[in-house]
Write a protein that holds these residues in place. Structure first.
Motif: not given
Length: 453
Positions: A255, A258, A273, A277, A360, A422
């Protein structure tokens, strides 16, 4: 019919409390993001970079706590409290060791640590200012998380929810005052958010210690219990927990990578992000709560020796996970627009955030099935090595290499890179299903007779 009624009552009584706790906890981060996003996009990006360190640290603590819950839930199924206290003491020692080591690392190398995630000077400067304060939360956070894990192992979950509510209001109140400089207070920006978090962590830790000392009646943990050490139990705990430490650490690093990959593509991608997120993590609370609840139920059932019942529970749980996944994906898709309207981001950053959230919302469906199945059912049944092997292959042999190639060789867009980062949340569904239905995932305690009660 009686079995179904008892199962669902047991599941949802724990699940609702854990989800609400996670929602409130993530809401603190969401509120931080919104306030900092309205204050300065640079401040938001700086704090987002530092929070990746916190996320990796949190995954390590989660592994220590999950190991405690899994093994202690089996002992709790047999009403054997003595070993649980010794395991709790071992977990606390390890958590405090990690906290101190991380504190020393970020104290000695603050600029280098933040620089992992971005090369933008102003963002690094904002991040270091935030880090210089937030590092003092590490010890308090470790104590709180491991005490709450000990309570989860005896099915005490409401205190965590109440603490989360208190933390939310304390943190948001101080943030409002110190980020913007309200009521005559200094305008501190990102540093003000750090002060709010530190104050909230100290308060929740203090209240929880008082609760354990005066109110808790299942474990009866006292100060002297944390001085105990049992070599056999420690080996059992580490044998179970070590694979989870590997998995959780790798997931945390994944993570963090990322953010690092996106941050080296474009500075705006860090802010986008972070906003996407955080909202994703809020909705993801439904899956996290499902995983924790499944781990408790499966671990306790295996501990009582009812293996066939544990397998029947596994099938019921997976059907529940699918429903949770579909509902969570739909929820994330529809709330993304009103939530984004609360951010004061540039048009391009907001558009990028919206794209990330659409991606997502699809990822959420697969994640809500595979994560509770792997981390709740399979790991709760004692088979931690399956999850380790699957994550090593999926993350480090597929996801990370593919994402790096797409970002820096193919020069793909940030949206494509987010899809690659992901992708494992989807393709891990197949091995999770196969192992939970056809694998040997139930591992009972084997050294119980050696334990000096």
């Amino acid at each position: 019919m009686t079995e179904n009624k008892g199962f669902y009552k047991s599941f949802f009584s724990i699940y609702v409390a854990l989800v609400l706790q996670n929602v409130i906890t993530i809401s603190v981060n969401l509120a931080d993001n919104m306030m900092l996003g309205a204050y300065s996009e640079t401040s938001l990006a700086g704090v987002a970079a530092v929070n990746q360190i916190q996320f990796v640290y949190q995954q390590i603590l989660n592994a220590l706590g999950d190991g405690l819950v899994i093994i202690c839930s089996q002992y709790w199924g047999k009403k054997m409290v003595g070993p649980m206290k010794k395991i709790g003491a071992s977990a606390m020692r390890l958590g405090l060791l990690v906290a101190v080591l991380l504190f020393l690392l970020v104290s000695v190398f603050p600029y280098q640590v933040v620089g992992i995630f971005t090369t933008d000077g102003p963002i690094i400067q904002e991040g270091v200012g935030y880090l210089n304060i937030i590092r003092f939360t590490y010890v308090f956070f470790a104590v709180t998380q491991l005490l709450l894990a000990a309570l989860r192992s005896v099915e005490v979950v409401r205190i965590a929810f109440y603490l989360s509510i208190m933390t939310f209001f304390v943190n948001c109140g101080i943030n409002y005052v110190l980020i913007y400089g309200r009521f005559g207070a200094p305008e501190m920006g990102a540093a003000g958010a750090a002060v709010g978090t530190l104050a909230a962590r100290i308060l929740e830790c203090s209240i929880l210690i008082y609760y354990m000392w005066k109110k808790e009646t299942s474990l009866h943990m006292k100060w002297k219990d944390y001085l105990q050490f049992d070599r056999v139990l420690f080996r059992d705990y580490m044998k179970l927990t070590s694979p989870m430490l590997v998995v959780q650490s790798l997931w945390g690093i994944n993570t963090a990578l990322q953010t690092a990959i996106l941050g080296h593509m474009t500075a705006a991608a860090i802010a986008a992000n972070s906003a996407a997120s955080t909202l994703f993590m809020l909705v993801k609370s439904t899956a996290v709560g499902a995983a924790s609840t499944a781990s408790i139920i499966i671990g306790k059932t295996v501990g009582t020796g009812k293996i066939d019942l544990a397998k029947r529970y596994s099938e019921k749980l997976q059907r529940v996970f699918l429903v949770i996944g579909v509902c969570s994906g739909i929820l994330l898709f529809f709330i993304r627009v009103p939530v984004l309207s609360l951010y004061d981001l540039s048009a391009s950053t907001k558009e990028m955030t919206n794209t990330f959230l659409i991606i997502l919302s699809v990822i959420c469906v697969g994640m809500s099935y595979q994560m509770p199945t792997n981390n709740g059912i399979i790991r709760g049944g004692g088979n931690t090595m399956f999850v380790v092997k699957m994550d090593l292959v999926s993350i480090w042999m597929i996801v990370i290499p593919l994402s790096l190639i797409m970002a820096f060789v193919v020069k793909a867009s940030p949206a494509v890179v987010v899809c690659c980062l992901n992708a494992d949340q989807i393709f891990k569904c197949v091995p999770a299903y196969l192992e939970s239905h056809y694998g040997n995932w139930i591992k009972k305690l084997t050294r119980e007779e050696k334990i000096n009660l």
